[in-house]
Design an enzyme around this catalytic site. Structure first.
Site, short mmCIF file in Angstrom:
data_model
loop_
_atom_site.label_atom_id
_atom_site.label_comp_id
_atom_site.label_asym_id
_atom_site.label_seq_id
_atom_site.Cartn_x
_atom_site.Cartn_y
_atom_site.Cartn_z
N ARG A 179 47.72 -17.31 -31.93
CA ARG A 179 46.32 -18.24 -31.52
C ARG A 179 45.95 -17.71 -30.17
NH1 ARG A 179 45.18 -22.50 -34.36
NH2 ARG A 179 47.29 -22.67 -35.50
N ARG B 33 39.43 -24.19 -36.71
CA ARG B 33 40.62 -23.72 -36.01
C ARG B 33 41.03 -24.78 -35.05
NH1 ARG B 33 43.65 -19.76 -37.12
NH2 ARG B 33 43.93 -19.21 -34.89
N ASN C 184 32.18 -31.23 -30.55
CA ASN C 184 32.64 -31.08 -32.02
C ASN C 184 32.00 -32.52 -32.76
OD1 ASN C 184 34.09 -30.25 -34.45
ND2 ASN C 184 35.55 -31.94 -33.72
N HIS D 293 32.76 -34.98 -36.11
CA HIS D 293 33.80 -35.42 -36.90
C HIS D 293 33.54 -36.41 -37.91
CE1 HIS D 293 38.17 -36.02 -37.96
NE2 HIS D 293 38.09 -37.17 -37.97
N SER E 275 31.06 -38.78 -35.74
CA SER E 275 31.03 -39.03 -34.27
C SER E 275 30.97 -37.50 -33.93
CB SER E 275 32.34 -39.50 -34.05
OG SER E 275 32.65 -40.70 -34.58
N THR F 27 38.20 -32.08 -26.18
CA THR F 27 39.22 -32.14 -25.28
C THR F 27 40.62 -31.47 -25.80
OG1 THR F 27 40.06 -34.15 -25.68
CG2 THR F 27 38.45 -34.09 -23.93
N GLU G 151 43.04 -33.00 -26.79
CA GLU G 151 43.52 -34.34 -27.63
C GLU G 151 42.70 -33.75 -29.24
OE1 GLU G 151 43.78 -38.90 -28.56
OE2 GLU G 151 43.17 -38.14 -26.69
N LEU G 152 43.32 -33.68 -30.07
CA LEU G 152 42.70 -33.43 -31.31
C LEU G 152 41.64 -34.60 -31.85
CD1 LEU G 152 41.98 -31.67 -33.82
CD2 LEU G 152 44.01 -33.14 -34.98
N ASP G 153 40.09 -34.42 -31.80
CA ASP G 153 39.35 -35.26 -32.04
C ASP G 153 39.40 -36.73 -31.06
OD1 ASP G 153 38.66 -33.90 -34.38
OD2 ASP G 153 40.04 -34.84 -35.54
N GLU H 180 25.50 -36.63 -40.26
CA GLU H 180 25.82 -35.44 -39.06
C GLU H 180 24.74 -34.81 -38.89
OE1 GLU H 180 29.11 -33.24 -41.00
OE2 GLU H 180 30.27 -34.64 -41.20
#
Length: 216
Positions: free
Chosen positions: A68, A94, A110, A112, A139, A144, A146-148, A177
Site C-alpha cells: 500500500r 482505497r 472526500n 461519504h 457529507s 484525515t 481517521e476513516l471518514d 451528492e
C-alpha cells in the site's frame, strides 16, 4: 475571476460525482480547474467521462505494487505532477496511508453517503434503514487519517420514506451528492473555505460540528 485552483480527482468507478464536478465547472464562473483524473482501475467509466470533457487521465493499478505504501508513493508522485491545490476523492475505493493523507492535509476532500459522524464505512443506506432513522444523507469532509473522520464541510439530508429500500435511498442520496460536492469545491477554489485546527472555516466562520447543512 480568482486565481485558478488546480484540482486532481481520484476515482475507481463510474464517476458520477466527477461528472457533477465537470458539469458545474462547465458553467465557467469558478476558478476551479480539473487538471487530471487518476484511477486505480483501467475499467473505471469515469475515465471515459474525463476524456469526453478533454481532461487528461491516468491509470495507476494498485495491484502492480508490492505494498500500500509503494502504491501511495507512486500515486502522490503522479498527483503532484499536476501541482494541485485540491485533491478530490470521488469514489476512490482505497484506504490511504497516513503519510499520503498528511501530505495533502487541508487540501483533500472526500464525500461519504451518510450524515457523519453516523455510519462511517460501508453499507450506509441499509444501516440507516435498520436503525429506523427519520433522515439520511451525505457529507463532504476534509480527509484525515481517521476513516471518514475529518472536519465536516457540508451535509445534505433527505427524509427516509415509508417503503424505502437501500437502493431507493441510495438513489436520492446520490442526487444530493451531486449538489454538494461541486459546492464544496467552489468554496475552496474561491478561497472561502479552509481547514483550521480541527474544524472547517467558511467565510471566516466555523463550520463545527456538522458543517453547513442543506435539507432537501
Amino acid at each position: 475571476m480568482s486565481t485558478p485552483c488546480n484540482v486532481v480527482v481520484l476515482i475507481s468507478g463510474s464517476g458520477s460525482n466527477l461528472q457533477a464536478l465537470i458539469d458545474d465547472l462547465a458553467a465557467g464562473d469558478t476558478p476551479a480547474r480539473i487538471r487530471a483524473v487518476i484511477s486505480n482501475r483501467a475499467d473505471a467509466y469515469g475515465l471515459v467521462r474525463a476524456a469526453n470533457a478533454g481532461i487528461p487521465t491516468q491509470v495507476l493499478d494498485h495491484k502492480a505494487f508490492a505494498s500500500r505504501e509503494a502504491f501511495d508513493a507512486a500515486l502522490q508522485e503522479a498527483i503532484d505532477a499536476y501541482t494541485p491545490d485540491l485533491v478530490v476523492l470521488a469514489g476512490f475505493m482505497r484506504i490511504l496511508t497516513p503519510a499520503f493523507v498528511r501530505h495533502y492535509h487541508g487540501r483533500m476532500f472526500n464525500i461519504h453517503p451518510s450524515l457523519l459522524p453516523k455510519y462511517k464505512g460501508l453499507d450506509t443506506h441499509r444501516r440507516a434503514l435498520d436503525a429506523g432513522d427519520a433522515e439520511h444523507g451525505c457529507s463532504v469532509h476534509f480527509v484525515t487519517e481517521e476513516l471518514d473522520g475529518g472536519a465536516l464541510v457540508v451535509q445534505a439530508s433527505t427524509a427516509v420514506l415509508p417503503g424505502d429500500t437501500p437502493e431507493s435511498l441510495a438513489q436520492r442520496v446520490h442526487g444530493l451528492e451531486h449538489r454538494i460536492y461541486p459546492l464544496a469545491v467552489r468554496w475552496f477554489a474561491e478561497g472561502r473555505l479552509r481547514l483550521e485546527g480541527d474544524g472547517a472555516m467558511l467565510d471566516g466562520e466555523s463550520l463545527l460540528p456538522t458543517g453547513r447543512l442543506i435539507r432537501s
